[in-house]
Design an enzyme around this catalytic site. Structure first.
Site, short mmCIF file in Angstrom:
data_model
loop_
_atom_site.label_atom_id
_atom_site.label_comp_id
_atom_site.label_asym_id
_atom_site.label_seq_id
_atom_site.Cartn_x
_atom_site.Cartn_y
_atom_site.Cartn_z
CD GLU A 470 -43.56 30.34 24.16
OE1 GLU A 470 -42.94 29.72 23.30
OE2 GLU A 470 -43.16 30.46 25.33
CG HIS A 486 -43.57 57.16 28.22
ND1 HIS A 486 -43.43 58.54 28.25
CD2 HIS A 486 -42.78 56.69 29.22
CE1 HIS A 486 -42.58 58.87 29.21
NE2 HIS A 486 -42.19 57.77 29.82
CE LYS A 586 -37.56 23.31 23.60
NZ LYS A 586 -37.98 24.29 24.62
C1 AGP Z 1 -39.67 30.07 24.08
O1 AGP Z 1 -40.60 29.62 24.98
C2 AGP Z 1 -39.96 29.75 22.68
N1 AGP Z 1 -40.18 28.39 22.45
C3 AGP Z 1 -39.08 30.45 21.66
O2 AGP Z 1 -39.26 31.82 21.82
C4 AGP Z 1 -37.56 30.14 21.69
O3 AGP Z 1 -36.99 30.69 22.83
C5 AGP Z 1 -36.94 30.72 20.42
O4 AGP Z 1 -37.49 30.12 19.29
C6 AGP Z 1 -35.43 30.56 20.40
O5 AGP Z 1 -35.05 29.22 20.34
P1 AGP Z 1 -33.56 28.79 20.62
O6 AGP Z 1 -33.22 29.21 22.00
O7 AGP Z 1 -33.54 27.29 20.44
O8 AGP Z 1 -32.70 29.47 19.60
#
Ligand code: AGP
Length: 591
Positions: A470, A486, A586
């Site tokens: 990320e 594997h 986010k």
């Molecule tokens: C994590 O670092 C990410 N920003 C992303 O994978 C996030 O966890 C995912 O989009 C889920 O979001 P939520 O927990 O708000 O549902």
């Protein structure tokens, strides 16, 4: 996934809108724009991050005490100036900001173009001001025209609209995208999320799907999509504006990593509430976790915990794939949805499906978010606002809730006592920061990375790899250590660093054998294990030592800390802003 704000206040609106929208920048940063109303509509917008656009355009230099603003995470149309919101009608008398996706926009655009409407962007959003224009031209006011417009639209939306023909009025409407109403003293707000308006008010109304808010200087009226007035509860937000500030750290992510010991302490205080929730449960013979991204990794720890501690068959399903699990749901299944935001579209879709057949429990960080209102039961992670796009403190608070849930279901108070020690272990892990900076400098130019661990350390490996991908853009894979031979072992050579998560415990010796296997193929080993683990030290090129008395079962919480720090510092070494990684937002409010 785009952030929208609107306000009607006593003073000049543009500086307030800019401040609010800056606090939503974690939702998108392709472009930014503000429209205010003072007789006419004034708009400033462009592509780029807010600070850069502000330097070029001075977004605050437009008049009026009311307006709307937007940060964009592009779905339809490139992230260019012309596609930046707000969008307007043909005569520039109506301006709209939007978060979501208009699925039938092509069809609507063709109809509107045939009716003579001129479009200036490639976005789906632009159909909205033109639809409102069409309905206002038929003699409707802004409120009715906005309502009629949404009846034509298929898809998800949180919309804020203003019209120069109806000064002193802002319309907000939501369907499947978050929208809150902020109630200050003679000033009123709309926003995608609470942190945007915390500086101005803590009194918030959460809009539900197909509800609208009509804001003017006298107050706010909430209506349903047919215009019936609704009586909605005003919620008082406990978060403070300071919690959504950097507090002396260079980035939100670093601040949030450092907050983790305190976050665990706060989350542990939820235990009595979790016991209450558990006391209302009927008997279950299956548990199914549903989540995305980091929340999915927390769910995997849940699977190991529930199966080993409670012996209840437990599945973990990616929310975007959950539709395929529908047939296996019944009243004896507890579906646990994990989400920081409580607004992730895939997770909400899964929740809707699960609600029809099973008991649902949402573990969520954002108070009042959609998941908390739609699930049968709710447990809050007490992490406070998380602004960095990469989840850190909310991951460890999700894990803490999952442990407490298992403890409450099992009655194992011994583990609850051990959980109390975790904040101390995390503090000691944070104290290794300088050493981790040195490791980050050494591996900053790597192009590929492997993370592995067994059992409870497998989700930690996945989460470490996700963090690295990320915020550093380095290709990384997380694996169950036993799986390497594997297939992926073929990829290991001198150029590939392997981070091995090897806490003391039953899986230790087998994982160490896997370390030897990759080492024999030339990999550089970053070992994360007990500081007293001489064997791991011997095999590792670099070692990150953790407290020796962290038990394997609880290791996922403290052991993720050095992995978060390593990604953060590699990101800094590579000149990347870890709070705003490219292409990511986010909260993913589109499927
Ligand atoms: C994590 O670092 C990410 N920003 C992303 O994978 C996030 O966890 C995912 O989009 C889920 O979001 P939520 O927990 O708000 O549902």
């Amino acid at each position: 996934m785009c952030g929208i704000v609107a306000c009607i206040i006593k003073d000049k609106a543009a500086p307030v809108l800019l401040d609010c929208v800056q606090r939503l920048e974690y939702r998108g940063y392709d472009s930014v724009g503000i429209a205010t109303l003072s007789g006419d509509i004034y708009i400033k917008k462009n592509e780029g991050k807010i600070d850069d656009v502000q330097k070029k355009l001075d977004l605050t230099d437009i008049p009026g005490n009311m307006g709307i603003a937007h940060v964009r995470w592009a779905t339809h149309g490139l992230p260019t100036g012309k596609n930046a919101h707000p969008h307007t009608d043909c005569k520039k008398r109506i301006a709209v900001v939007h978060n979501g996706i208009i699925e039938n926009y092509n069809e609507l655009k063709t109809i509107l173009q045939n009716e003579g409407h001129i479009f200036t962007s490639d976005t789906d959003t632009e159909v909205i001001p033109h639809l409102i224009e069409k309905y206002m031209e038929m003699g409707n006011g802004l409120e009715v025209a906005s309502r009629l417009a949404t009846k034509d639209i298929q898809g998800s939306y949180a919309i804020a609209a203003i019209s120069a023909d109806e000064p002193n009025k802002i319309i907000g409407i939501r369907k499947e995208s978050p929208l809150i109403v902020g109630i200050g003293e003679n000033e009123f707000f709309l926003a995608s999320d609470v942190p945007a308006i915390l500086e101005h008010t803590k009194n918030v109304i959460y809009l539900d799907d197909n509800e609208m808010a009509v804001l003017d200087l006298d107050g706010v009226v909430i209506k349903d999509i047919d215009g019936n007035v609704l009586d909605k509860e005003i919620n008082i937000i406990e978060w403070t504006a300071d919690m959504a500030e950097k507090g002396g750290y260079n980035h939100f992510m670093l601040k949030e990593i450092h907050e983790q010991p305190e976050v665990i302490r706060n989350t542990l205080m939820e235990y009595p509430e979790i016991e209450n929730v558990v006391s209302t449960f009927p008997e279950f013979n299956r548990i199914c976790f549903v989540a995305c991204g980091t929340s999915y990794h927390a769910s995997l720890v849940g699977k190991y915990l529930f199966e080993t501690m409670l012996g209840i068959p437990t599945d973990v399903v990616l929310a975007s794939e959950f539709i395929f699990s529908e047939g296996a749901l019944n009243a004896k299944t507890l579906v646990i949805l994990i989400s920081q935001s409580g607004e992730t579209a895939d997770t909400l879709r899964a929740l809707k499906i699960a609600n029809t057949k099973s008991e649902t429990l949402a573990i969520v960080n954002v108070l009042g978010s959609t998941a908390t209102r739609e699930a049968d039961h709710v447990i809050y992670t007490r992490a406070g606002p998380e602004i960095g796009v990469a989840a850190t403190k909310t991951y460890v608070s999700q894990l803490t809730c999952i442990y407490m849930l298992a403890i409450a279901m099992d009655g194992n108070n011994n583990l609850l006592e051990k959980l109390q020690k975790v904040p101390g272990f995390m503090k000691n892990a944070l104290a290794r920061e300088d050493h981790i900076i040195q490791i980050a400098k050494k591996y900053k130019n790597s192009t590929d990375f492997f993370f592995f661990g067994r059992g409870f350390s497998y989700p930690t490996a996945l989460e470490g790899a996700l963090k690295l991908k990320e915020i550093t853009y380095i290709h990384a894979e997380g694996y169950a250590a036993g799986e390497l031979k594997h297939g992926p072992l073929a990829l290991i050579d001198d150029d590939v660093p392997v981070l091995a998560v090897v806490p003391p415990g039953d899986r230790h010796d087998k994982t160490l054998s896997n370390v030897e296997e990759v080492k024999a193929r030339g990999a550089s080993i970053i070992g994360v294990g007990s500081s007293e683990d001489a064997a791991l030290r011997l095999e590792s090129d670099d070692i990150i030592g953790m407290d020796n008395d962290i038990s394997e079962i609880l290791s996922p919480i403290p052991y993720v800390v050095p992995l978060q720090l390593l990604s953060y510092y590699i990101s800094i070494e590579r000149g990347i802003d870890p709070d705003k990684p490219k292409n990511l937002a986010k909260c993913v409010t589109v499927e």
